[in-house]
Design a protein around this motif. Structure first.
Motif, PDB file in Angstrom:
ATOM      1  N   SER A 112       1.056  -1.310  -0.136  1.00  0.00           N
ATOM      2  CA  SER A 112       0.040  -0.223   0.443  1.00  0.00           C
ATOM      3  C   SER A 112       0.822   1.633   0.037  1.00  0.00           C
ATOM      4  CB  SER A 112      -0.854  -0.187   1.487  1.00  0.00           C
ATOM      5  OG  SER A 112      -0.375   0.340   1.856  1.00  0.00           O
ATOM      6  N   THR A 113       2.631   1.025   0.067  1.00  0.00           N
ATOM      7  CA  THR A 113       2.721   2.652   0.545  1.00  0.00           C
ATOM      8  C   THR A 113       4.020   2.370  -0.316  1.00  0.00           C
ATOM      9  OG1 THR A 113       4.059   0.954   2.227  1.00  0.00           O
ATOM     10  CG2 THR A 113       2.548   2.804   3.014  1.00  0.00           C
ATOM     11  N   SER A 114       3.918   0.914  -1.243  1.00  0.00           N
ATOM     12  CA  SER A 114       5.110   0.911  -2.865  1.00  0.00           C
ATOM     13  C   SER A 114       3.722   1.155  -3.721  1.00  0.00           C
ATOM     14  CB  SER A 114       6.598   0.291  -2.193  1.00  0.00           C
ATOM     15  OG  SER A 114       5.846  -0.891  -2.410  1.00  0.00           O
ATOM     16  N   VAL A 115       3.341   1.275  -4.346  1.00  0.00           N
ATOM     17  CA  VAL A 115       2.762   0.658  -5.328  1.00  0.00           C
ATOM     18  C   VAL A 115       3.091   0.455  -6.630  1.00  0.00           C
ATOM     19  CG1 VAL A 115      -0.156   1.893  -3.595  1.00  0.00           C
ATOM     20  CG2 VAL A 115       1.990   3.104  -6.023  1.00  0.00           C
ATOM     21  N   LEU A 116       4.323   1.064  -6.553  1.00  0.00           N
ATOM     22  CA  LEU A 116       5.087   1.031  -8.079  1.00  0.00           C
ATOM     23  C   LEU A 116       5.759  -0.571  -7.910  1.00  0.00           C
ATOM     24  CD1 LEU A 116       5.364   4.100  -9.527  1.00  0.00           C
ATOM     25  CD2 LEU A 116       3.310   2.638  -9.772  1.00  0.00           C
ATOM     26  N   GLY A 117       5.888  -0.640  -6.248  1.00  0.00           N
ATOM     27  CA  GLY A 117       7.462  -1.656  -6.256  1.00  0.00           C
ATOM     28  C   GLY A 117       7.943  -1.220  -5.368  1.00  0.00           C
ATOM     29  N   ASN A 118       8.817  -1.952  -4.557  1.00  0.00           N
ATOM     30  CA  ASN A 118       9.391  -1.376  -3.472  1.00  0.00           C
ATOM     31  C   ASN A 118      11.113  -0.625  -3.603  1.00  0.00           C
ATOM     32  OD1 ASN A 118       9.563  -1.041  -0.489  1.00  0.00           O
ATOM     33  ND2 ASN A 118      10.883  -3.222  -0.007  1.00  0.00           N
ATOM     34  N   PRO A 119      10.887   0.102  -4.053  1.00  0.00           N
ATOM     35  CA  PRO A 119      12.741   0.491  -3.653  1.00  0.00           C
ATOM     36  C   PRO A 119      13.450   0.440  -2.879  1.00  0.00           C
ATOM     37  CG  PRO A 119      11.700   2.986  -3.015  1.00  0.00           C
ATOM     38  CD  PRO A 119      10.571   1.420  -2.978  1.00  0.00           C
ATOM     39  N   GLU A 120      13.160  -0.213  -1.691  1.00  0.00           N
ATOM     40  CA  GLU A 120      14.506  -0.815  -1.040  1.00  0.00           C
ATOM     41  C   GLU A 120      14.181  -2.034  -1.151  1.00  0.00           C
ATOM     42  OE1 GLU A 120      12.804   0.225   2.670  1.00  0.00           O
ATOM     43  OE2 GLU A 120      12.680   2.631   2.359  1.00  0.00           O
ATOM     44  N   ARG A 121      15.949  -2.581  -0.579  1.00  0.00           N
ATOM     45  CA  ARG A 121      16.996  -3.772  -0.459  1.00  0.00           C
ATOM     46  C   ARG A 121      15.993  -4.467   0.607  1.00  0.00           C
ATOM     47  NH1 ARG A 121      22.502  -3.095  -1.205  1.00  0.00           N
ATOM     48  NH2 ARG A 121      22.196  -1.000   0.310  1.00  0.00           N
ATOM     49  N   SER A 122      14.967  -5.505   1.039  1.00  0.00           N
ATOM     50  CA  SER A 122      15.201  -6.058   1.986  1.00  0.00           C
ATOM     51  C   SER A 122      16.197  -6.240   3.079  1.00  0.00           C
ATOM     52  CB  SER A 122      13.692  -7.228   2.116  1.00  0.00           C
ATOM     53  OG  SER A 122      14.664  -8.491   0.979  1.00  0.00           O
ATOM     54  N   VAL A 123      15.886  -6.354   4.503  1.00  0.00           N
ATOM     55  CA  VAL A 123      16.685  -7.163   5.686  1.00  0.00           C
ATOM     56  C   VAL A 123      16.510  -8.411   5.749  1.00  0.00           C
ATOM     57  CG1 VAL A 123      16.933  -7.340   7.810  1.00  0.00           C
ATOM     58  CG2 VAL A 123      16.249  -5.497   7.437  1.00  0.00           C
ATOM     59  N   ASP A 124      17.687  -9.429   5.234  1.00  0.00           N
ATOM     60  CA  ASP A 124      17.412 -11.043   5.510  1.00  0.00           C
ATOM     61  C   ASP A 124      17.819 -11.198   7.069  1.00  0.00           C
ATOM     62  OD1 ASP A 124      18.082 -13.479   5.653  1.00  0.00           O
ATOM     63  OD2 ASP A 124      18.986 -13.795   3.646  1.00  0.00           O
ATOM     64  N   VAL A 125      16.226 -11.900   7.422  1.00  0.00           N
ATOM     65  CA  VAL A 125      16.601 -11.961   8.721  1.00  0.00           C
ATOM     66  C   VAL A 125      17.348 -12.818   9.598  1.00  0.00           C
ATOM     67  CG1 VAL A 125      14.936 -12.750  10.708  1.00  0.00           C
ATOM     68  CG2 VAL A 125      14.368 -11.182   9.486  1.00  0.00           C
ATOM     69  N   CYS A 126      17.493 -13.975   9.092  1.00  0.00           N
ATOM     70  CA  CYS A 126      18.561 -15.113   9.183  1.00  0.00           C
ATOM     71  C   CYS A 126      20.066 -14.090   9.339  1.00  0.00           C
ATOM     72  CB  CYS A 126      18.515 -16.746   8.469  1.00  0.00           C
ATOM     73  SG  CYS A 126      16.670 -17.231   9.165  1.00  0.00           S
ATOM     74  N   GLU A 127      20.344 -14.168   8.108  1.00  0.00           N
ATOM     75  CA  GLU A 127      21.755 -13.550   7.636  1.00  0.00           C
ATOM     76  C   GLU A 127      21.353 -12.081   9.043  1.00  0.00           C
ATOM     77  OE1 GLU A 127      24.368 -14.413   6.015  1.00  0.00           O
ATOM     78  OE2 GLU A 127      23.029 -15.617   5.667  1.00  0.00           O
ATOM     79  N   LEU A 128      20.731 -11.670   9.680  1.00  0.00           N
ATOM     80  CA  LEU A 128      21.051 -10.641  10.269  1.00  0.00           C
ATOM     81  C   LEU A 128      21.342 -11.431  11.861  1.00  0.00           C
ATOM     82  CD1 LEU A 128      21.032  -7.673  11.236  1.00  0.00           C
ATOM     83  CD2 LEU A 128      18.731  -7.935  12.509  1.00  0.00           C
ATOM     84  N   ALA A 129      20.371 -12.086  12.209  1.00  0.00           N
ATOM     85  CA  ALA A 129      21.028 -12.710  13.267  1.00  0.00           C
ATOM     86  C   ALA A 129      21.477 -13.749  13.606  1.00  0.00           C
ATOM     87  CB  ALA A 129      19.485 -14.016  14.080  1.00  0.00           C
ATOM     88  N   LYS A 130      22.314 -14.514  12.387  1.00  0.00           N
ATOM     89  CA  LYS A 130      23.326 -14.803  12.639  1.00  0.00           C
ATOM     90  C   LYS A 130      24.689 -13.974  12.675  1.00  0.00           C
ATOM     91  CE  LYS A 130      26.117 -17.842   8.758  1.00  0.00           C
ATOM     92  NZ  LYS A 130      25.884 -18.586   7.107  1.00  0.00           N
ATOM     93  N   VAL A 131      24.655 -13.232  11.824  1.00  0.00           N
ATOM     94  CA  VAL A 131      26.217 -12.261  12.313  1.00  0.00           C
ATOM     95  C   VAL A 131      26.671 -11.549  13.276  1.00  0.00           C
ATOM     96  CG1 VAL A 131      26.445 -12.168   9.764  1.00  0.00           C
ATOM     97  CG2 VAL A 131      25.358  -9.852  11.191  1.00  0.00           C
ATOM     98  N   ALA A 132      25.130 -11.325  13.833  1.00  0.00           N
ATOM     99  CA  ALA A 132      24.982 -10.994  15.405  1.00  0.00           C
ATOM    100  C   ALA A 132      25.288 -11.810  16.507  1.00  0.00           C
ATOM    101  CB  ALA A 132      23.324 -10.032  15.670  1.00  0.00           C
ATOM    102  N   GLY A 133      25.102 -13.486  16.039  1.00  0.00           N
ATOM    103  CA  GLY A 133      25.652 -13.811  17.445  1.00  0.00           C
ATOM    104  C   GLY A 133      24.861 -14.812  18.047  1.00  0.00           C
TER     105      GLY A 133
END
Length: 275
Positions: free
Chosen positions: A145-166
């Motif tokens: 609803s806030t990116s009706v033409l497509g999301n211009p941002e890159r997404s966060v990878d939840v697992c990669e974030l948790a992995k590198v954070a420890g």
């Protein structure tokens, strides 16, 4: 052979649940309940800590203790519960908004702290309860609803974030894999240290229809096609650009590192104070 039903951990008086038709949240509730049954945990010694949003309502359906908290802060409250009573089993129920968008900072530090908590992050790829806005996990180019033409941002990878954070245990499954999802949650709860289990479950009401998944069955087909093992993912050329994502277990440290285990370090300090 005995098969877990999880019914001893589900408040049947709260059924039917409040989620939309085809939503995967009910599958995740049953997976958690079956994991608790397999581990034979006392519901009185289990605490479900939830945030705000569709998945944040999940604590209504468990016979365990429940703590319904503010948006994005579930991990902070859960850390307080575990600190006050380390004997409790604490399961944190978060959506992608709670876990990575509003609460991303808490996810980072919970993994770094490596306290013995199990976070079940249901990723529905948007803010499902408040209108389908883009979240941190909304795929690039996806419509919301806030990116009706497509999301211009890159997404966060939840697992990669948790992995590198420890984090001590990191896994991802989809709602098409109920039995395997139960196993991942069971492993995460058993693992001493911070555990993250991400569950891919696109919102069937707001995200799906905007992204060529008009019916819940289309979502399930998409998950089965795009969710692949790490081995298969690595063999597909430009896999991420084609919408594929890895499922499976990515981190499984059976014992916390002595220098990063919050409970171990706190025990050492207590011993020093007692001398």
């Amino acid at each position: 052979m005995k098969y877990a039903t999880g019914m001893n951990y589900i408040r049947t008086e709260s059924l039917p649940h409040m989620w939309c038709a085809g939503c995967g949240d009910g599958i995740v509730v049953r997976a958690i309940a079956c994991a608790l049954e397999n581990l034979e945990l006392d519901p009185r010694k289990v605490v479900m800590v939830s945030g705000i949003g569709c998945w944040g309502k999940a604590d209504d359906y468990f016979t365990c203790n429940a703590l319904h908290t503010t948006h994005g802060r579930a991990l902070s409250y859960a850390s307080g519960v575990k600190s006050a009573n380390p004997e409790l089993t604490v399961v944190v129920l978060m959506g992608d908004g709670d876990g990575t968008t509003i609460g991303g900072n808490h996810l980072l530090h919970a993994a770094r702290r490596n306290m013995d908590l199990t976070a079940v992050v249901v990723n529905n790829y948007n803010y499902g309860m408040t209108g389908g806005q883009a979240s941190a996990t909304t795929p690039h180019d996806a419509c919301t609803s806030t990116s009706v033409l497509g999301n211009p941002e890159r997404s966060v990878d939840v697992c990669e974030l948790a992995k590198v954070a420890g984090a001590n245990y990191v896994a991802r499954e989809t709602v098409t894999q109920g039995t395997r999802l139960t196993k991942r949650i069971q492993e995460g709860i058993s693992n001493k240290g911070f555990s993250v289990i991400e569950v891919a479950s696109p919102c069937t009401t707001l995200f799906g229809p905007r992204n060529k998944m008009r019916q819940p069955l289309d979502m399930f087909r998409w998950l089965k096609e795009k969710g692949v093992s790490e081995t298969k993912f690595n063999k597909i050329e430009n896999a991420a650009e084609q919408g594929y994502f890895k499922i499976g277990k990515f981190v499984d440290r059976h014992e916390p590192d002595f220098n990063t285990s919050y409970e171990t370090m706190r025990s050492r300090l207590a011993q020093k104070e007692g001398k």
